[in-house]
Design an enzyme around this catalytic site. Structure first.
Site, short mmCIF file in Angstrom:
data_model
loop_
_atom_site.label_atom_id
_atom_site.label_comp_id
_atom_site.label_asym_id
_atom_site.label_seq_id
_atom_site.Cartn_x
_atom_site.Cartn_y
_atom_site.Cartn_z
CE LYS A 122 -3.92 1.61 2.76
NZ LYS A 122 -4.56 1.41 4.07
N GLY A 167 -34.37 8.47 1.92
CA GLY A 167 -33.80 7.57 0.91
C GLY A 167 -33.98 6.11 1.28
CB CYS A 214 -18.85 6.60 9.92
SG CYS A 214 -17.12 6.87 9.54
C1 UDX Z 1 -20.03 10.36 8.22
C2 UDX Z 1 -20.09 11.71 8.94
O1 UDX Z 1 -20.84 12.65 8.16
C3 UDX Z 1 -18.70 12.23 9.22
O2 UDX Z 1 -18.75 13.43 9.96
C4 UDX Z 1 -17.98 11.15 10.02
O3 UDX Z 1 -16.75 11.53 10.46
C5 UDX Z 1 -17.91 9.86 9.22
O4 UDX Z 1 -19.24 9.44 8.95
P1 UDX Z 1 -19.67 9.53 5.72
O5 UDX Z 1 -19.87 8.15 6.24
O6 UDX Z 1 -18.53 9.78 4.79
O7 UDX Z 1 -19.48 10.57 6.92
O8 UDX Z 1 -20.98 9.93 4.92
P2 UDX Z 1 -22.24 10.89 5.08
O9 UDX Z 1 -22.19 11.94 4.06
O10 UDX Z 1 -22.39 11.33 6.48
O11 UDX Z 1 -23.42 9.87 4.70
C6 UDX Z 1 -23.64 8.68 5.45
C7 UDX Z 1 -24.81 7.90 4.88
O12 UDX Z 1 -26.04 8.58 5.11
C8 UDX Z 1 -24.76 7.66 3.36
O13 UDX Z 1 -25.19 6.34 3.10
C9 UDX Z 1 -25.73 8.67 2.79
O14 UDX Z 1 -26.27 8.24 1.57
C10 UDX Z 1 -26.77 8.71 3.89
N1 UDX Z 1 -27.52 9.98 3.98
C11 UDX Z 1 -26.88 11.14 4.28
C12 UDX Z 1 -28.90 9.98 3.77
O15 UDX Z 1 -29.52 8.94 3.52
N2 UDX Z 1 -29.58 11.16 3.91
C13 UDX Z 1 -28.96 12.33 4.23
O16 UDX Z 1 -29.66 13.35 4.33
C14 UDX Z 1 -27.57 12.33 4.41
#
Ligand code: UDX
Length: 454
Positions: free
Chosen positions: A35, A254, A261
């Site tokens: 990596k 959705g 996370c």
């Molecule tokens: C998240 C947190 O936002 C971030 O602060 C943390 O440190 C890591 O986890 P991430 O997992 O990259 O980030 O994605 P994020 O944009 O938060 O979306 C997470 C999930 O929620 C996705 O599957 C997204 O599609 C879904 N989502 C997000 C929704 O279904 N509706 C929304 O309004 C927002």
């Protein structure tokens, strides 16, 4: 400052590169030699906008280097960041801390002067105290160090930007010296710096992610009611979100949240609550609603086609867990593809970035991977929109009509304009909207639903 960043996953690699970009001297450490070689040659292990550029630029400038030797990486470093994974333990939902604690032991063994050991990995409350104890147990007698908690809040797909533009930086520490050292790294940012104790810093991370997940599950349940009642959840979310106390973000209904996370962090916080003899009821519901949300979507497909999808071809747009990433961990889109295939459908799938990762998990049985949006629609009986890539919201509906055999669209992310889709002659299923395919007619006692399963 001299920094050592242990772990070159999302958090570590982005962190190391951006810290270097801020002018620090950074060594990234990972046990995976392959990596590291790839990163050094500019081949990033993850797709993240802007990352390759700053990695290569800072390598060129001599500020960013990589090694497999923690001892080398730590030499003369002021701060040592722990950025290794804390995957979910399948049985209990707890975060698996073996990598974090293993690294802590090794850091202890290599202490060569005062350092602050900073945990960025998402770890349950109390972990930094364990890190401190393990570092001390492994450190040379009299070695001087502090620990600090500095959780990350990066979103995949915009993590480089999130490092530079953030609402807050959270630092948990026990000594003024540790606070000052960690704070000086972030001083130039226009962000509130939250100085707190170790346990509160750890909890802020879980509370933030769990709260955002709660907002998503809330709006997903609202979607169910809106659809039955003839309201439009996107309008409702917009109207709610304008109230600053509510906030407009994370109210997109959705197919449920996924990723590396939210699912893991909500489960881990729930596990912490039960460990402390408290049943965090709201979080239990958040998880349950999230699980149900994809079934609510699948019900739309099976209501239309029936339970047997043998002989049907379904075009699926989106495989990543969200847009702007190639990450498919806990991707609800992948789970839906698996469910559709399980019912006998032939799948034609496309994602702008996640094809290779998806193929690794889904294999080739019953799935054709297409090269473009319209290619996968060719002769399809139905179209499912599963990930919120913006280009999927800009479909040329006339072209879609030409390519597809059937005339039904299941929009799991509310990407399309309902009026335009219905006007183009499709039966349209969305999330939480009164559409010509949706639930409204049924709950009004009418049979106004235009279902055409032919
Ligand atoms: C998240 C947190 O936002 C971030 O602060 C943390 O440190 C890591 O986890 P991430 O997992 O990259 O980030 O994605 P994020 O944009 O938060 O979306 C997470 C999930 O929620 C996705 O599957 C997204 O599609 C879904 N989502 C997000 C929704 O279904 N509706 C929304 O309004 C927002």
């Amino acid at each position: 400052m001299k920094l050592c960043v242990v772990g070159t996953g999302y958090v570590g690699l982005v962190g190391a590169a951006v810290f270097a970009d801020w002018g620090n001297e950074v060594v990234g450490v990972d046990i995976d030699e392959e990596k590291i070689k790839k990163i050094q040659s500019g081949e990033m292990p993850i797709y993240e906008p802007g990352l390759a550029e700053i990695v290569l630029d800072n390598i060129d400038q001599g500020r960013l280097t990589f090694t497999t030797s923690l001892a080398k990486g730590m030499k003369d470093a002021d701060l040592v960041f722990i950025c290794v994974g804390t995957p979910q333990d399948d049985k209990t939902g707890a975060a698996n801390l073996s990598a974090v604690l293993g690294v802590a032991a090794e850091i202890g063994g290599n202490l060569d002067g005062y350092k602050v050991v900073v945990t960025k990995s998402t770890v349950p409350v109390g972990t930094n105290e364990r890190v401190k104890q393990i570092v001390r147990e492994n450190a040379p007698k009299g070695a001087h160090f502090d620990v600090a908690s500095n959780p990350e809040f990066l979103r995949e797909g915009s993590s480089v930007e999130d490092m530079n533009v953030t609402d807050r930086v959270v630092i948990g520490a026990e000594s003024e010296k540790a606070f000052e050292k960690v704070k000086s790294l972030y001083d130039h940012l226009n962000a509130v710096i939250v100085e707190t104790d170790l346990r509160s810093a750890e909890m802020i991370k879980y509370a933030s992610n769990s709260f955002l997940a709660t907002k998503i599950s809330f709006i997903n349940e609202m979607a169910q009611i809106c659809e039955r009642a003839g309201a439009d959840v996107s309008e409702v979310a917009y109207g709610m979100g304008l109230d600053k106390r509510v906030g407009k973000y994370f109210l997109r209904a959705g197919i449920g949240y996924g990723g590396s996370c939210f699912p893991k962090d909500v489960a881990a916080l729930y596990k912490t609550s039960t460990d402390k003899a408290y049943d965090f009821k709201l979080l239990r519901s958040v998880m349950e609603v999230n699980e149900n949300q994809r079934h609510y979507f699948m019900d739309k497909v099976t209501d239309y086609f029936g339970m047997n999808l043998d002989g049907k071809t379904i075009a699926c747009l989106g495989l990543a867990f969200k847009s702007n990433t190639d990450d498919i961990r806990e991707s609800v889109s992948i789970k839906i593809v698996q469910a559709l295939r399980g019912l006998g459908a032939k799948i034609k799938a496309y994602d702008p970035k996640a094809m290779e990762n998806a193929q690794g998990v889904l294999g080739d049985f019953g799935i054709e991977y297409g090269e473009g949006i319209y290619e996968v629609m060719k002769d399809a009986d139905g179209l499912c929109l599963l990930t919120e890539w913006s280009q999927f919201g800009e479909l040329d509906l006339e072209r879609v009509k030409q390519e597809m055999k059937g005339k039904v669209i299941f929009d799991g992310r509310n990407l399309l304009d309902k009026e335009a889709v219905e006007k183009a002659g499709f039966t349209y299923f969305a999330i939480g909207k009164r559409t010509n395919g949706g639930e409204y007619g049924r709950f009004e006692g009418g049979s106004a639903i235009l279902k055409d399963a032919s």
